[in-house]
Design an enzyme around this catalytic site. Sequence first.
Site, mmCIF file in Angstrom:
data_model
loop_
_atom_site.group_PDB
_atom_site.id
_atom_site.type_symbol
_atom_site.label_atom_id
_atom_site.label_comp_id
_atom_site.label_asym_id
_atom_site.label_seq_id
_atom_site.Cartn_x
_atom_site.Cartn_y
_atom_site.Cartn_z
ATOM 1 N N GLU A 155 0.836 -1.212 0.000
ATOM 2 C CA GLU A 155 0.000 0.000 0.000
ATOM 3 C C GLU A 155 0.867 1.256 0.000
ATOM 4 O O GLU A 155 0.567 2.234 -0.688
ATOM 5 C CB GLU A 155 -0.938 0.012 1.222
ATOM 6 C CG GLU A 155 -1.959 -1.117 1.249
ATOM 7 C CD GLU A 155 -2.878 -1.105 0.041
ATOM 8 O OE1 GLU A 155 -3.151 -0.015 -0.496
ATOM 9 O OE2 GLU A 155 -3.307 -2.187 -0.386
ATOM 10 N N HIS A 181 1.994 2.039 -3.453
ATOM 11 C CA HIS A 181 1.034 2.830 -4.235
ATOM 12 C C HIS A 181 1.222 4.319 -3.934
ATOM 13 O O HIS A 181 1.177 5.160 -4.823
ATOM 14 C CB HIS A 181 -0.409 2.448 -3.881
ATOM 15 C CG HIS A 181 -0.874 1.190 -4.539
ATOM 16 N ND1 HIS A 181 -0.786 0.986 -5.892
ATOM 17 C CD2 HIS A 181 -1.445 0.069 -4.024
ATOM 18 C CE1 HIS A 181 -1.293 -0.207 -6.181
ATOM 19 N NE2 HIS A 181 -1.688 -0.787 -5.059
ATOM 20 N N ASP A 225 3.803 -4.065 -5.851
ATOM 21 C CA ASP A 225 4.357 -5.357 -5.409
ATOM 22 C C ASP A 225 5.880 -5.293 -5.374
ATOM 23 O O ASP A 225 6.528 -5.744 -4.430
ATOM 24 C CB ASP A 225 3.947 -6.480 -6.376
ATOM 25 C CG ASP A 225 2.545 -6.999 -6.084
ATOM 26 O OD1 ASP A 225 1.935 -6.544 -5.109
ATOM 27 O OD2 ASP A 225 2.068 -7.865 -6.860
HETATM 28 ZN ZN LIG Z 1 -2.565 -2.622 -4.704
#
Ligand SMILES: [Zn+2]
Length: 428
Positions: free
Chosen positions: A280, A283, A368
């Site tokens: 997260e 992101h 990721d």
């Molecule tokens: Zn995601």
Amino acid sequence: MTTAGIAWVVAGLIVLKWAAQEALDWLNRRHVTKHKDAVPKAFEGVIDETTYRKSTEYTLAKSRFEQIESGWSVLILLILLFSGVLPWAFSTFRGHFGGSAWAGAAFLFLVGIALSITGLPLEWYHQFRLEERFGFNTTTQKTWWGDRLKGLLLGLVLGYPLLVLVLKLVEWTGAHWWLWAWGAMMAFQLIMAVLAPVLILPLFNKFTPLPEGSLRERLLKLAERTRFKAGSIQVMDGSKRSRHSNAFFTGFGRFRKIVLFDTLINQLAEVELEAVLAHEIGHFKKKHIPKMLAAAAVGSLIGFYVLSVLARQQWFYEAFGFRTGGPWSPDRYIAIALLLFGLLAGTVTFWLSPITHWWSRRYEYQADRFARDVMSEAAPLVGALRKLNEKNLSNLTPHPIYSGFYYSHPTLLEREEALLADGPIAGA
Ligand SMILES: [Zn+2]
């Protein structure tokens, strides 16, 4: 083209979208059924036979449900657009309440309520039959109906004034109203992004600070290591509604909160939770959220422009049975233009979803990779993803065309392959 011709084209586009949905679902069901008898090679030893079989059953059951749902919504849409019910309701409503912005917005709001009522039985079935059958439902009837009521009241308090404002802007600003309306919409969304975490989310869920302990320490260390400023880490009682799990951020700057579902905390080990949070944060660090918001803003600007062009065309109304006789004045029908546009937009944007989803999947790979690099190894994230797929009974074998069209996240296999294959681990 005659107005009847236009009506046929629009009906054709609606049916075409529906046919495409059916074809995609059919492809996917065939693919899943073909693979359902044995755990795919890549997941041997990762997922047991019983869980795998259950995940294929869940996928197929959801697919059959979606088939009914899409057929039903196409039927409702066609009736609404071509039966004459809207022109009748509009002229009756106008006869009683006049043509002010307040009345126009009220009409739109009431049509919205009527539409959502047609969807209620299926929504109910989805939650209390389908999700229940696979052990996901934890919502009580009281919570479910309470949610609908709260949604309705929020619509009344927030959505209705916004609609009035948009219609007023048409009166106030003339030909460039669409720019103003777009600006108002953007301002509204910004305000909501700040206020929703404080005022709206707590209406639906309880948030409690993550208690002191090893998990909290671990997550705070990760935030520090990645220079991610967070006001607090909160636990949300997601288990109040479902056993599905999630994590997200809300708010800006020092009001930023990390939110973990209680279900997520129960499902994952601490190091896996750290990897999920790292994803997260990825992101956030890669600025995915502002980029997505900017793209959505451009999309809605284009939408408002197209709406303003359509709203000036007499045929746009007549194709759906509105009699615009007498001196032609588009301003009288602006509420109807908004309504027709709202009803039809999905027929067009559906075809853009492969592009937006492809874009979203690219961001998932990037997040990721960020998580893997921050954790110095892929194992914790892979472990987390595997467990989440298993707990959520995600489809491990979607048809590639289906997942390419609909999936905002790559499949488990795609993510694992990318995590293990591409590039050296930065800093390792
Ligand atoms: Zn995601």
